[in-house]
Structures are given as C-alpha cells and as structure tokens.
Design a protein around this motif. Structure first.
Motif, PDB file in Angstrom:
ATOM      1  N   UNK A 158       0.840  -1.188   0.000  1.00 34.30           N
ATOM      2  CA  UNK A 158       0.000   0.000   0.000  1.00 34.30           C
ATOM      3  C   UNK A 158       0.876   1.238   0.000  1.00 34.30           C
ATOM      4  N   UNK A 159       0.509   2.212  -0.809  1.00 33.17           N
ATOM      5  CA  UNK A 159       1.163   3.521  -0.799  1.00 33.17           C
ATOM      6  C   UNK A 159       0.208   4.514  -0.160  1.00 33.17           C
ATOM      7  N   UNK A 160       0.712   5.255   0.815  1.00 31.84           N
ATOM      8  CA  UNK A 160      -0.105   6.236   1.531  1.00 31.84           C
ATOM      9  C   UNK A 160       0.578   7.588   1.451  1.00 31.84           C
ATOM     10  N   UNK A 161      -0.113   8.585   0.921  1.00 34.43           N
ATOM     11  CA  UNK A 161       0.440   9.939   0.906  1.00 34.43           C
ATOM     12  C   UNK A 161       0.137  10.626   2.240  1.00 34.43           C
ATOM     13  N   UNK A 162       1.039  11.495   2.655  1.00 34.24           N
ATOM     14  CA  UNK A 162       0.855  12.173   3.935  1.00 34.24           C
ATOM     15  C   UNK A 162       0.860  11.210   5.098  1.00 34.24           C
ATOM     16  N   UNK A 163       1.740  10.195   5.022  1.00 33.92           N
ATOM     17  CA  UNK A 163       1.715   9.103   6.000  1.00 33.92           C
ATOM     18  C   UNK A 163       2.510   9.395   7.264  1.00 33.92           C
ATOM     19  N   UNK A 164       3.026  10.599   7.422  1.00 35.78           N
ATOM     20  CA  UNK A 164       3.885  10.892   8.568  1.00 35.78           C
ATOM     21  C   UNK A 164       3.131  11.456   9.772  1.00 35.78           C
ATOM     22  N   UNK A 165       1.841  11.748   9.609  1.00 34.42           N
ATOM     23  CA  UNK A 165       1.106  12.367  10.721  1.00 34.42           C
ATOM     24  C   UNK A 165      -0.387  12.169  10.521  1.00 34.42           C
ATOM     25  N   UNK A 166      -1.154  12.433  11.579  1.00 32.30           N
ATOM     26  CA  UNK A 166      -2.601  12.474  11.487  1.00 32.30           C
ATOM     27  C   UNK A 166      -3.234  11.201  10.970  1.00 32.30           C
ATOM     28  N   UNK A 167      -4.232  11.366  10.086  1.00 31.92           N
ATOM     29  CA  UNK A 167      -4.956  10.219   9.547  1.00 31.92           C
ATOM     30  C   UNK A 167      -4.020   9.318   8.751  1.00 31.92           C
ATOM     31  N   UNK A 168      -3.071   9.915   8.031  1.00 23.22           N
ATOM     32  CA  UNK A 168      -2.154   9.124   7.218  1.00 23.22           C
ATOM     33  C   UNK A 168      -1.315   8.168   8.049  1.00 23.22           C
ATOM     34  N   UNK A 214      -2.014   7.138  11.132  1.00 25.99           N
ATOM     35  CA  UNK A 214      -2.930   6.174  11.755  1.00 25.99           C
ATOM     36  C   UNK A 214      -3.312   5.083  10.763  1.00 25.99           C
ATOM     37  N   UNK A 215      -3.522   5.455   9.506  1.00 19.21           N
ATOM     38  CA  UNK A 215      -3.830   4.482   8.459  1.00 19.21           C
ATOM     39  C   UNK A 215      -2.651   3.537   8.244  1.00 19.21           C
ATOM     40  N   UNK A 216      -1.457   4.115   8.183  1.00 19.50           N
ATOM     41  CA  UNK A 216      -0.247   3.303   7.975  1.00 19.50           C
ATOM     42  C   UNK A 216      -0.052   2.306   9.116  1.00 19.50           C
ATOM     43  N   UNK A 217      -0.286   2.724  10.345  1.00 18.20           N
ATOM     44  CA  UNK A 217      -0.153   1.820  11.490  1.00 18.20           C
ATOM     45  C   UNK A 217      -1.124   0.642  11.367  1.00 18.20           C
ATOM     46  N   UNK A 218      -2.365   0.956  11.001  1.00 14.38           N
ATOM     47  CA  UNK A 218      -3.369  -0.097  10.879  1.00 14.38           C
ATOM     48  C   UNK A 218      -3.025  -1.059   9.752  1.00 14.38           C
ATOM     49  N   UNK A 219      -2.509  -0.542   8.652  1.00  7.06           N
ATOM     50  CA  UNK A 219      -2.147  -1.401   7.523  1.00  7.06           C
ATOM     51  C   UNK A 219      -0.916  -2.247   7.845  1.00  7.06           C
ATOM     52  N   UNK A 220       0.020  -1.704   8.608  1.00  7.53           N
ATOM     53  CA  UNK A 220       1.190  -2.480   9.033  1.00  7.53           C
ATOM     54  C   UNK A 220       0.753  -3.643   9.915  1.00  7.53           C
ATOM     55  N   UNK A 221      -0.172  -3.397  10.808  1.00  2.00           N
ATOM     56  CA  UNK A 221      -0.660  -4.468  11.684  1.00  2.00           C
ATOM     57  C   UNK A 221      -1.357  -5.571  10.884  1.00  2.00           C
ATOM     58  N   UNK A 222      -1.896  -5.206   9.728  1.00  3.26           N
ATOM     59  CA  UNK A 222      -2.571  -6.192   8.876  1.00  3.26           C
ATOM     60  C   UNK A 222      -1.615  -6.853   7.879  1.00  3.26           C
ATOM     61  N   UNK A 223      -0.325  -6.554   7.997  1.00  3.08           N
ATOM     62  CA  UNK A 223       0.673  -7.243   7.203  1.00  3.08           C
ATOM     63  C   UNK A 223       0.933  -6.677   5.823  1.00  3.08           C
ATOM     64  N   UNK A 268      10.272   4.741  11.303  1.00  4.63           N
ATOM     65  CA  UNK A 268      10.788   4.025  12.476  1.00  4.63           C
ATOM     66  C   UNK A 268       9.643   3.486  13.338  1.00  4.63           C
ATOM     67  N   UNK A 269       8.596   4.282  13.505  1.00  6.65           N
ATOM     68  CA  UNK A 269       7.435   3.843  14.291  1.00  6.65           C
ATOM     69  C   UNK A 269       6.799   2.603  13.664  1.00  6.65           C
ATOM     70  N   UNK A 270       6.637   2.641  12.345  1.00  8.49           N
ATOM     71  CA  UNK A 270       5.959   1.560  11.639  1.00  8.49           C
ATOM     72  C   UNK A 270       6.775   0.271  11.640  1.00  8.49           C
ATOM     73  N   UNK A 279      -7.092   7.903  14.609  1.00  4.01           N
ATOM     74  CA  UNK A 279      -7.353   6.471  14.475  1.00  4.01           C
ATOM     75  C   UNK A 279      -8.788   6.216  14.032  1.00  4.01           C
ATOM     76  N   UNK A 280      -9.712   6.953  14.605  1.00  2.12           N
ATOM     77  CA  UNK A 280     -11.120   6.817  14.179  1.00  2.12           C
ATOM     78  C   UNK A 280     -11.287   7.344  12.756  1.00  2.12           C
ATOM     79  N   UNK A 281     -10.601   8.404  12.435  1.00  2.00           N
ATOM     80  CA  UNK A 281     -10.690   8.963  11.090  1.00  2.00           C
ATOM     81  C   UNK A 281     -10.139   8.042  10.022  1.00  2.00           C
ATOM     82  N   UNK A 282      -9.188   7.176  10.417  1.00  2.48           N
ATOM     83  CA  UNK A 282      -8.561   6.253   9.462  1.00  2.48           C
ATOM     84  C   UNK A 282      -9.400   5.014   9.203  1.00  2.48           C
ATOM     85  N   UNK A 283     -10.403   4.759  10.019  1.00  4.34           N
ATOM     86  CA  UNK A 283     -11.104   3.472   9.969  1.00  4.34           C
ATOM     87  C   UNK A 283     -11.730   3.180   8.600  1.00  4.34           C
ATOM     88  N   UNK A 284     -12.329   4.175   7.975  1.00  7.79           N
ATOM     89  CA  UNK A 284     -13.012   3.915   6.710  1.00  7.79           C
ATOM     90  C   UNK A 284     -12.013   3.605   5.599  1.00  7.79           C
TER      91      UNK A 284
END
Length: 280
Positions: A4-14, A16-25, A43-45, A220-225
């Motif tokens: 998955x490629x996520x733009x603006x992945x360093x903060x906020x919804x981006x 949070x989305x990246x964290x959730x996608x990392x947990x899903x492999x 580093x966080x991811x 995190x809630x904003x990233x759910x959809x």
C-alpha cells in the motif's frame, strides 16, 4: 504480501492508516513532504510490525515536477501496487495561486491525479487494486465552475471545498475508466478529525475550530473507513444499508453514503479528467 502507498503518511490520519495497515501485514510505501517527519514515521511503523517492509519517498503534491519524479522512482522500485491511498490534504490559511490555480487545488487534486496516473501500470499489474481518495463532506462547498481558474474573491473554505468536490469527481471517473482493469476506486469522508486542520485559520473561523476541537475524532477513528476499504472483500463493499457502495462510491463511517451536489455528474467528471491531463 500486498503493498500500500499512503500519501501524507507521517502524521494524522495518514500515520494512523499506515499503522493499521502495518498491523494487517501490508508492506508500506510512505509518500511524505517532510524528510525528518517521514523518517520518524518509518521508524514507528517498523517497530509495529518488523515483518513488513517500509519505504519512504519524498514529494510535495503542490509541486508537479516532484510528483512526476517520485512516481518514476516508485515505478522503478516496484513491479505492482495493490492499494493507493491519496490521503494527504492541504488546508489553506490564505489564498495563494500557482500559475493562476489556487494552491490547495494543486495539492488536493492535481498532485494526486498526476501521481495516480503515473502509478496506473503498477496498479494494473496487481490484478485487483484499489484507489482510495480522501475527500470530505466539505465537497458541498465546492463549485466545479471555479476549477482551474483564478478567483480573487475565493474564500478559504470554498477553496477547500473545490478540492474535495474534485476528489469525488476524480473517483467516479477512475471507476468508470478502470474497473475492467481490476481497479476499483472509492472516496472517503473521514469525519471531523483532530489532526491540526484549521489550526492556522484566523478570526471567527479559527475561533470556531478551537471550540470544536475537543469534540473531533481521533486520527485512528478517522482512518477506519480508509482501512475498511483497503482490506475488506470487494463483495462486502458493493451494497450496505441499501446504499450503492461499488466502485466510485462515497463512504463515511465504513458505509456507503449518498451524495447530493448539482456538479457531481458524468459530464463534470469527464471534463475534470480532461483538464487534469494537461498536468501529466
């Protein structure tokens, strides 16, 4: 593994989305404007799931040359892309123009359009790929007659609404053009999220945003959809609660939502695409 490629992945919804996608492999490609913040997110991811790969690429979505360059870099480094999440957004605190086009329209529509266009071969190569465009209920403030035009009377919220309306039209045209290639596209309203959006607003608008902030959603809630659309079986997206949730649909709270705007038409979507091609 899917990528998955996520733009603006360093903060906020981006982020949070990246964290959730990392947990899903999912393997992650982070597209960020700020190198230092991008490295922090990387580093966080990696700590969240060491089994996935995390890569950082840099581009400013309001600088089309940098978007073209980064798309070429990604295409050289990868053979396919399963999910593209055009998450990054720009909220103006004053009206600025780039070549007579309002800056936030560059960052919120033209940049993502050019990026998506250049990555289309990677998306086709995945066999079944998804494009998720972060829009907003603020699309209701948009007006297609203002697209690509200099307007000295444009308000900050009208400018933002124009970009969010363009996100929906872009999504609908993507769905029309590429479903036969195995690509589906979705527009998302993440809700009113406490990401710092509007923190640079002045006057009464800034005061209203300050009052509203305690009642906003978490990133995190904003990233759910977005995560729901990126990971759910396609069959589960088609219809839900009687609403059409197929490719080209508009989603909020992980459900398809009806949209009403006189400018959301097949004709306007095609015209936006044609005019956006000038920047490819």
């Amino acid at each position: 593994m899917k990528t998955v490629l996520i733009t603006g992945a360093n903060a906020g919804i981006g982020l949070a989305t990246a964290k959730a996608m990392a947990r899903r492999g999912f393997n992650l490609i982070l597209l960020c404007r700020n190198k230092e913040k991008g490295r922090e997110a990387l580093a966080i991811l990696k700590r969240i799931n060491p089994a996935v790969t995390v890569e950082l690429f840099l581009a400013d979505l309001s600088d089309i040359d940098s978007v073209r360059q980064v798309a070429q870099q990604i295409s050289r480094a990868h053979s396919k892309l399963d999910v593209l999440i055009n998450n990054a957004g720009y909220s103006p605190n004053r009206i600025e123009f780039i070549n007579n086009i309002e800056k936030s329209f560059y960052a919120n529509h033209i940049g993502p359009f050019v990026l998506t266009y250049y990555l289309m071969d990677l998306l086709k190569a995945a066999g079944e790929a998804r494009i998720i465009n972060l829009s907003s209920a603020a699309y209701s403030l948009g007006n297609a007659s203002r697209f690509f035009k200099r307007n000295g009377n444009l308000s900050i919220m009208a400018a933002y609404g124009d970009g969010k309306l363009a996100n929906i039209l872009f999504t609908k045209e993507l769905a029309k053009r590429y479903t036969d290639s195995g690509i589906t596209a979705y527009a998302v309203h993440p809700g009113v999220v406490n990401t710092g959006f509007g923190s640079n607003f002045a006057g009464a608008l800034g005061f209203m945003m300050t009052l509203a902030r305690p009642f906003m959603r978490t990133p995190e809630r904003g990233a759910e959809t977005s995560v729901y659309l990126a990971t759910s079986p396609l069959t589960s997206l088609i219809r839900k609660n009687g609403q059409d949730g197929g490719s080209g649909g508009f989603f909020a709270d992980s459900r398809p939502k009806s949209i009403r705007h006189s400018d959301i038409t097949i004709k306007q979507a095609a015209e936006l695409w044609a005019k956006s091609l000038a920047f490819v």
